[in-house]
Design an enzyme around this catalytic site. Structure first.
Site, short mmCIF file in Angstrom:
data_model
loop_
_atom_site.label_atom_id
_atom_site.label_comp_id
_atom_site.label_asym_id
_atom_site.label_seq_id
_atom_site.Cartn_x
_atom_site.Cartn_y
_atom_site.Cartn_z
N CYS A 128 -38.35 19.55 -2.31
CA CYS A 128 -38.57 18.12 -2.07
C CYS A 128 -39.24 17.50 -3.29
CB CYS A 128 -39.41 17.92 -0.82
SG CYS A 128 -39.69 16.18 -0.47
N CYS A 144 -41.84 14.81 -2.57
CA CYS A 144 -43.11 15.29 -1.99
C CYS A 144 -43.95 16.01 -3.05
CB CYS A 144 -42.87 16.28 -0.85
SG CYS A 144 -41.44 15.95 0.16
N ASP A 145 -43.31 16.89 -3.83
CA ASP A 145 -44.06 17.78 -4.71
C ASP A 145 -44.07 17.36 -6.18
OD1 ASP A 145 -44.47 19.34 -2.45
OD2 ASP A 145 -42.65 20.51 -2.79
#
Ligand SMILES: Cc1cc2nc3c(=O)[nH]c(=O)nc-3n(C[C@H](O)[C@H](O)[C@H](O)COP(=O)(O)OP(=O)(O)OC[C@H]3O[C@@H](n4cnc5c(N)ncnc54)[C@H](O)[C@@H]3O)c2cc1C
Length: 308
Positions: free
Chosen positions: A133, A136-137
């Site tokens: 992701c 997200c990361d």
């Protein structure tokens, strides 16, 4: 245990839309989902093809979906479905938290999960350099060297997102040419930070505590090449999230659930499926939402007959 009219599995565009439509038909509905947003929440650049919003981020769009759902009379459980069983007069749903729910009808809208690379080191370094992701990361990789694996639109969009954060980004594509569309290729070029490597077969992800390099084979020269880097973003497509329904419905060769394309019903009466989990040709947000609406209306028709 109270018996719901309808249980919806999945909180992506298909499941959320099914929930909104079911509530408007006054069905006693439970929606069970691991998360809200599904693949939309993984979208690294803005969405430009959802009607009504010329440009909107995946997170923003899905927040609007969720808010709309929560205004309806629908029970919501944040949980993972581990098994779906056919029982007399309906269905039994079992979850990871050891909950059991019963309903007269079910809509499966569990979508797709990122396809793993299946190379040595991948599992070991999940959360320690390997990510599925980017949105997200990605922010954890400020000023670092990273790679996006996969030369399709997802890989290119990941690289565009990362270009505002990382120092350098490699895109590794297995085939002789990339599959990303022209617009994404031009956007990547403009960043001045991305190196695209084609004919690259990823062999291994290496590191100590965290990722420190990858090894790929140049498929022309057959030479193994090491790239020192700290992040690997996996963008090689998705696979249908069907584990909990194996043996119950029919699948096509891609492991997608076969449905009646008009009603969204599977081969089992009262069991419907919608969105990317199904064999429908195009996988898009607006299509998944439409399929969720169709499935909920078909479930309503089925339940009307069920009462007779
Ligand atoms: C990187 C990327 C970029 C994309 N860009 C676009 C774009 O620009 N425009 C566009 O229209 N489409 C885009 N798509 C495609 C679009 O996101 C999908 O078609 C859409 O999200 C499908 O919706 P869905 O509800 O069927 O499934 P998903 O979005 O996959 O949602 C499935 C839901 O089910 C839940 N779930 C799964 N298994 C279980 C279980 N066992 N128990 C409980 N819950 C479960 C998941 O947590 C998730 O909430 C993109 C996809 C990706 C991956």
């Amino acid at each position: 245990m109270s018996v719901y009219d309808l249980i919806i599995i999945g909180g992506g565009p298909a499941g959320i839309t099914a929930g909104i439509y079911a509530a408007r038909q006054k069905l006693n509905t439970l929606l069970i989902t691991k998360d809200f947003g599904g693949q939309v929440a993984r979208k690294a650049v803005v969405i430009e093809n959802y009607p009504g919003f010329e440009e909107i981020s995946g997170m923003e769009l899905i927040k609007k979906f969720e808010k709309h759902l929560r205004k309806q009379k629908v029970d919501i459980e944040r949980d993972e479905v581990t098994k779906l069983k056919k029982i007399k007069n309906g269905f039994l749903v079992l979850t990871k938290s050891k909950n059991r729910f019963e309903s007269k009808a079910v809509i499966i809208a569990s979508g797709a999960a990122p396809r793993p690379l299946e190379v040595p080191g991948e599992k070991k370094f999940i959360g320690r350099g390997v990510s599925y992701c980017t949105i997200c990361d990605g922010p954890l990789f400020s000023n670092k060297i990273v790679a996006a694996i996969g030369g399709g639109n997802a890989g290119f969009e990941a690289a565009i997102f990362l270009s505002n954060i990382a120092k350098k980004i490699y895109i590794l594509e297995y085939g002789p040419k990339v599959g990303a569309d022209q617009t994404n290729q031009e956007r990547v070029k403009k960043t001045g930070k991305v190196e695209v490597i084609t004919n690259a077969a990823l062999k291994q992800i290496k590191g100590q505590k965290f990722v420190n390099s990858i090894i790929y084979q140049d498929r022309n020269s057959k030479k193994n090449i090491t790239l020192p880097l700290e992040g690997v973003f996996v963008e090689i497509g998705s696979q249908p999230a069907t584990a909990f329904v194996k043996g119950l419905v029919d699948f096509n060769k891609k492991d997608e659930i076969k449905i009646n394309l008009r009603t969204n019903q599977t081969k089992i009466s009262g069991l419907f499926a919608a969105g990317d989990i199904t064999e429908i040709k195009d996988k898009q947000i607006v299509i998944a939402a439409g399929e969720g609406a169709k499935a909920a209306l078909s479930a309503y028709d089925y339940l009307q007959k069920f009462q007779d």
